[in-house]
Design a protein around this motif. Structure first.
Motif, PDB file in Angstrom:
ATOM      1  N   GLY A 244     -32.210  54.807  -9.865  1.00 25.89           N
ATOM      2  CA  GLY A 244     -31.847  53.498  -9.316  1.00 25.89           C
ATOM      3  C   GLY A 244     -30.434  53.468  -8.774  1.00 25.89           C
ATOM      4  N   CYS A 245     -29.477  54.017  -9.526  1.00 31.30           N
ATOM      5  CA  CYS A 245     -28.071  53.993  -9.092  1.00 31.30           C
ATOM      6  C   CYS A 245     -27.841  54.905  -7.892  1.00 31.30           C
ATOM      7  CB  CYS A 245     -27.163  54.401 -10.250  1.00 31.30           C
ATOM      8  SG  CYS A 245     -27.045  53.168 -11.576  1.00 31.30           S
ATOM      9  N   LEU A 246     -28.468  56.103  -7.895  1.00 31.56           N
ATOM     10  CA  LEU A 246     -28.296  57.007  -6.756  1.00 31.56           C
ATOM     11  C   LEU A 246     -28.879  56.401  -5.487  1.00 31.56           C
ATOM     12  CD1 LEU A 246     -29.024  60.562  -8.229  1.00 31.56           C
ATOM     13  CD2 LEU A 246     -26.861  59.707  -7.323  1.00 31.56           C
ATOM     14  N   THR A 247     -30.007  55.700  -5.613  1.00 30.30           N
ATOM     15  CA  THR A 247     -30.610  55.058  -4.442  1.00 30.30           C
ATOM     16  C   THR A 247     -29.649  54.046  -3.834  1.00 30.30           C
ATOM     17  OG1 THR A 247     -32.815  55.322  -5.403  1.00 30.30           O
ATOM     18  CG2 THR A 247     -32.600  53.753  -3.601  1.00 30.30           C
ATOM     19  N   MET A 248     -29.051  53.220  -4.687  1.00 26.98           N
ATOM     20  CA  MET A 248     -28.088  52.227  -4.201  1.00 26.98           C
ATOM     21  C   MET A 248     -26.818  52.886  -3.669  1.00 26.98           C
ATOM     22  SD  MET A 248     -29.403  49.294  -4.316  1.00 26.98           S
ATOM     23  CE  MET A 248     -30.073  47.871  -5.157  1.00 26.98           C
ATOM     24  N   PHE A 249     -26.379  53.966  -4.316  1.00 26.94           N
ATOM     25  CA  PHE A 249     -25.182  54.678  -3.876  1.00 26.94           C
ATOM     26  C   PHE A 249     -25.392  55.285  -2.491  1.00 26.94           C
ATOM     27  CE2 PHE A 249     -22.978  58.764  -3.506  1.00 26.94           C
ATOM     28  CZ  PHE A 249     -21.657  58.380  -3.672  1.00 26.94           C
ATOM     29  N   TYR A 250     -26.508  56.005  -2.318  1.00 27.97           N
ATOM     30  CA  TYR A 250     -26.766  56.628  -1.022  1.00 27.97           C
ATOM     31  C   TYR A 250     -26.997  55.581   0.063  1.00 27.97           C
ATOM     32  CZ  TYR A 250     -27.247  61.244  -3.197  1.00 27.97           C
ATOM     33  OH  TYR A 250     -27.018  62.417  -3.857  1.00 27.97           O
ATOM     34  N   GLN A 251     -27.575  54.448  -0.312  1.00 30.62           N
ATOM     35  CA  GLN A 251     -27.794  53.383   0.672  1.00 30.62           C
ATOM     36  C   GLN A 251     -26.486  52.986   1.343  1.00 30.62           C
ATOM     37  OE1 GLN A 251     -28.426  49.232  -0.500  1.00 30.62           O
ATOM     38  NE2 GLN A 251     -30.451  49.308   0.437  1.00 30.62           N
ATOM     39  N   GLN A 252     -25.396  53.021   0.588  1.00 32.63           N
ATOM     40  CA  GLN A 252     -24.097  52.659   1.144  1.00 32.63           C
ATOM     41  C   GLN A 252     -23.371  53.851   1.758  1.00 32.63           C
ATOM     42  OE1 GLN A 252     -23.101  49.490   1.331  1.00 32.63           O
ATOM     43  NE2 GLN A 252     -25.013  48.897   0.339  1.00 32.63           N
ATOM     44  N   PHE A 253     -23.436  55.013   1.089  1.00 34.97           N
ATOM     45  CA  PHE A 253     -22.627  56.147   1.527  1.00 34.97           C
ATOM     46  C   PHE A 253     -23.273  56.961   2.643  1.00 34.97           C
ATOM     47  CE2 PHE A 253     -19.883  55.107  -1.883  1.00 34.97           C
ATOM     48  CZ  PHE A 253     -18.678  55.745  -1.609  1.00 34.97           C
ATOM     49  N   ILE A 254     -24.480  56.588   3.081  1.00 35.30           N
ATOM     50  CA  ILE A 254     -24.999  57.152   4.322  1.00 35.30           C
ATOM     51  C   ILE A 254     -24.332  56.462   5.514  1.00 35.30           C
ATOM     52  CG2 ILE A 254     -27.104  57.331   5.737  1.00 35.30           C
ATOM     53  CD1 ILE A 254     -28.683  57.853   3.250  1.00 35.30           C
ATOM     54  N   GLY A 255     -23.667  55.329   5.247  1.00 36.26           N
ATOM     55  CA  GLY A 255     -22.830  54.731   6.281  1.00 36.26           C
ATOM     56  C   GLY A 255     -23.318  53.443   6.889  1.00 36.26           C
ATOM     57  N   CYS A 256     -24.376  52.851   6.326  1.00 35.93           N
ATOM     58  CA  CYS A 256     -24.976  51.681   6.980  1.00 35.93           C
ATOM     59  C   CYS A 256     -23.989  50.537   7.153  1.00 35.93           C
ATOM     60  CB  CYS A 256     -26.201  51.210   6.204  1.00 35.93           C
ATOM     61  SG  CYS A 256     -25.826  50.497   4.586  1.00 35.93           S
ATOM     62  N   ASN A 257     -23.341  50.137   6.063  1.00 34.54           N
ATOM     63  CA  ASN A 257     -22.472  48.967   6.159  1.00 34.54           C
ATOM     64  C   ASN A 257     -21.158  49.273   6.855  1.00 34.54           C
ATOM     65  OD1 ASN A 257     -24.072  46.931   5.124  1.00 34.54           O
ATOM     66  ND2 ASN A 257     -23.626  47.464   3.010  1.00 34.54           N
ATOM     67  N   ALA A 258     -20.756  50.534   6.857  1.00 40.87           N
ATOM     68  CA  ALA A 258     -19.576  50.887   7.658  1.00 40.87           C
ATOM     69  C   ALA A 258     -19.841  50.574   9.126  1.00 40.87           C
ATOM     70  CB  ALA A 258     -19.257  52.370   7.482  1.00 40.87           C
ATOM     71  N   ILE A 259     -21.058  50.864   9.581  1.00 40.15           N
ATOM     72  CA  ILE A 259     -21.406  50.599  10.982  1.00 40.15           C
ATOM     73  C   ILE A 259     -21.666  49.112  11.209  1.00 40.15           C
ATOM     74  CG2 ILE A 259     -23.138  51.051  12.769  1.00 40.15           C
ATOM     75  CD1 ILE A 259     -23.342  53.891  11.683  1.00 40.15           C
ATOM     76  N   ILE A 260     -22.340  48.455  10.266  1.00 39.02           N
ATOM     77  CA  ILE A 260     -22.626  47.030  10.419  1.00 39.02           C
ATOM     78  C   ILE A 260     -21.327  46.218  10.428  1.00 39.02           C
ATOM     79  CG2 ILE A 260     -23.594  45.018   9.224  1.00 39.02           C
ATOM     80  CD1 ILE A 260     -25.937  46.790   8.388  1.00 39.02           C
ATOM     81  N   TYR A 261     -20.435  46.508   9.473  1.00 38.62           N
ATOM     82  CA  TYR A 261     -19.187  45.738   9.365  1.00 38.62           C
ATOM     83  C   TYR A 261     -18.262  45.981  10.550  1.00 38.62           C
ATOM     84  CZ  TYR A 261     -20.371  44.936   4.419  1.00 38.62           C
ATOM     85  OH  TYR A 261     -20.979  44.569   3.246  1.00 38.62           O
ATOM     86  N   TYR A 262     -18.222  47.224  11.019  1.00 42.44           N
ATOM     87  CA  TYR A 262     -17.231  47.588  12.028  1.00 42.44           C
ATOM     88  C   TYR A 262     -17.877  48.008  13.346  1.00 42.44           C
ATOM     89  CZ  TYR A 262     -14.404  47.412   7.873  1.00 42.44           C
ATOM     90  OH  TYR A 262     -13.795  46.972   6.712  1.00 42.44           O
TER      91      TYR A 262
END
Length: 473
Positions: A244-262
């Motif tokens: 569960g934690c790795l799924t949530m971690f990779y969801q962010q560190f693959i870069g999705c929100n970095a691209i969405i936010y910026y």
């Protein structure tokens, strides 16, 4: 983290409604803010509500859905998120024109150069007394608009049922059976409904009796602490938490929100006008994000979780490597390499497609289904905290990474985590497609000891279930 206690005590339904009220308060403070303190205070209050809602909503959806559509229903949350992002992009783009697109039309921009053009600097480009062009409505309207979907959620939940699994935990068995019958649209005497009801009852009884045997004199505080200890006490339960934690971690560190936010910054770096055209491209990104989430609703319960995660990780990695390589070669002079910039933008959109049908929705599905009922609220509170902490880190470091790491290094950084996500899924994740929530023990090999198996088999026999109903599913 605080949400896990309240949703166990007052139920998933009431917890959602209470957090909607909290979110409305935070949004109202932001919309009517007369100083930065009010704005930040409202942001903090709304943030507490959003954190709690992302904990309880996937759990509620998983608990009211049947095994054959659970992935699709929980993935609807991600579709709703993408629709919200889409609306926010275009709403922000539209309201940015209220009073004009510039804070002060007569004041030239003095911010950092991007593709040879200066950008807006809030420190030097705002005249004394505030903006003379763009009005405060340009930011108050989109912030205030947040309250509309929140109201829809709060009012809509008043007509939704309680989770039948929570009702069983509270000892309200008849109400749980009638709720289950209503959700499955079958009479309570229907065999499949009775079987699911007894499965839930067996798991709750086993968890309660096992806990009483292990901690016979534990008080409320000790029982609360024990739920966290139990998640790491055995390898199968620790594996659930890790997945569960790795799924949530990779969801962010693959870069999705970095691209969405910026996204405006990124599109500006790839050759678009940083002050206008990049905002339009960001809106198109939101459309692609929404449309690419739709296949997950169908594929999650047919293809399964693992294949989609691996395909998505591979596609994200490929896209990010291409973008990073193009920036490394042509990034110093985009005006002279317009075609290369357009190719890079196309692969940003391809990245969006690959992420949107895989890690975006499945990041909410897997944590909501892998934990046993008595540990579900605790487990999801930890996985949800993981995603928000990872989100915080990405939001904090991404602007510096995008501007300070040369030669497209930021995209190679995220591509590296996509590779890790691929192999983690391949080697570590079990397939949960088609299993009921009560059958997850078998998926994770959680048949702790011969004594525990005999205990569960005894409960199953007493309830009229097959002796190994929950052990060999």
């Amino acid at each position: 983290m605080e949400g896990q206690t309240t949703c166990r005590q007052i139920g998933r339904k009431r917890s959602i409604m209470c957090n909607v009220v909290l979110f409305l308060l935070g949004s109202a403070l932001q919309t009517g803010a007369t100083s930065p303190n009010y704005l930040f205070g409202g942001r903090a209050v709304a943030g507490l509500a959003v954190g709690a809602l992302t904990h309880v909503v996937p759990m509620y959806l998983a608990e009211i859905s049947s095994a054959n559509v659970r992935g699709s229903l929980v993935s609807l949350q991600q579709l709703s998120i993408t629709i919200g992002i889409l609306v926010s992009y275009w709403l922000a783009y539209g309201t940015s024109h209220i009073g004009g697109t510039r804070c002060a039309p007569g004041v030239p921009y003095t911010g950092p150069l991007l593709n040879g053009s200066p950008t807006f600097s809030p420190y030097t480009d705002v005249p004394p007394g505030g903006c003379t062009g763009q009005t405060q409505a340009s930011w108050r309207v989109p912030i205030g608009f947040q309250m509309f979907p929140a109201l829809c959620l709060g009012i809509g939940m008043a007509f939704m049922p309680y989770s039948p699994r929570w009702l069983m935990e509270q000892g309200r068995e008849e109400e749980a059976l009638s709720t289950l019958s209503m959700l499955r649209r079958k009479p309570s005497s229907y065999v499949a409904v009775r079987y699911e009801f007894l499965e839930i009852k067996a798991e709750i009884r086993y968890s309660r009796e096992a806990s009483e045997l292990a901690y016979p004199n534990a008080g409320p505080l000790r029982r609360f602490i024990n739920t966290y200890i139990e998640l790491v006490a055995t390898w199968p339960k620790f594996k659930r938490l890790t997945v569960g934690c790795l799924t949530m971690f990779y969801q962010q560190f693959i870069g999705c929100n970095a691209i969405i936010y910026y996204a405006p910054t990124i599109f500006g770096q790839l050759g678009l006008n940083p002050n206008t055209t990049s905002l339009l491209a960001t809106g198109v990104y939101g459309i692609v994000n929404t449309l690419a989430t739709l296949p997950a609703i169908i594929l999650l319960d047919t293809v399964g979780r693992r294949p989609l995660l691996m395909w998505g990780a591979a596609g994200c990695c490929f896209s990010l490597v291409i973008v990073g390589s193009l920036i490394a070669v042509f990034g110093d002079d985009w005006p002279s390499h317009v075609a290369a910039g357009h190719v890079a933008i196309a692969f940003i959109f391809l990245y969006d497609v690959n992420f949107s049908y895989s890690w975006a929705p499945i990041g909410w599905v897997i944590p909501s289904e892998v934990f046993p009922l008595h540990l579900r609220s605790t487990g999801i509170s930890i996985t949800t905290s993981t995603t928000w902490m990872s989100n915080f880190v990405i939001g904090l470091v991404s602007p510096k990474m995008l501007t300070q790491i040369p030669k497209g290094g930021t995209y190679f950084f995220f591509a590296g985590f996509a590779v890790l996500a691929f192999f983690t899924t391949l080697l570590f994740y079990p397939e949960t497609k088609g299993r009921t929530l009560e059958e997850m023990d078998a998926a994770f090999g959680d048949n702790a000891s011969e004594k525990d198996r005999e205990h569960m088999e005894m409960i199953c026999r007493e309830l009229g279930l097959p002796a190994k109903a929950l052990l060999s599913a």
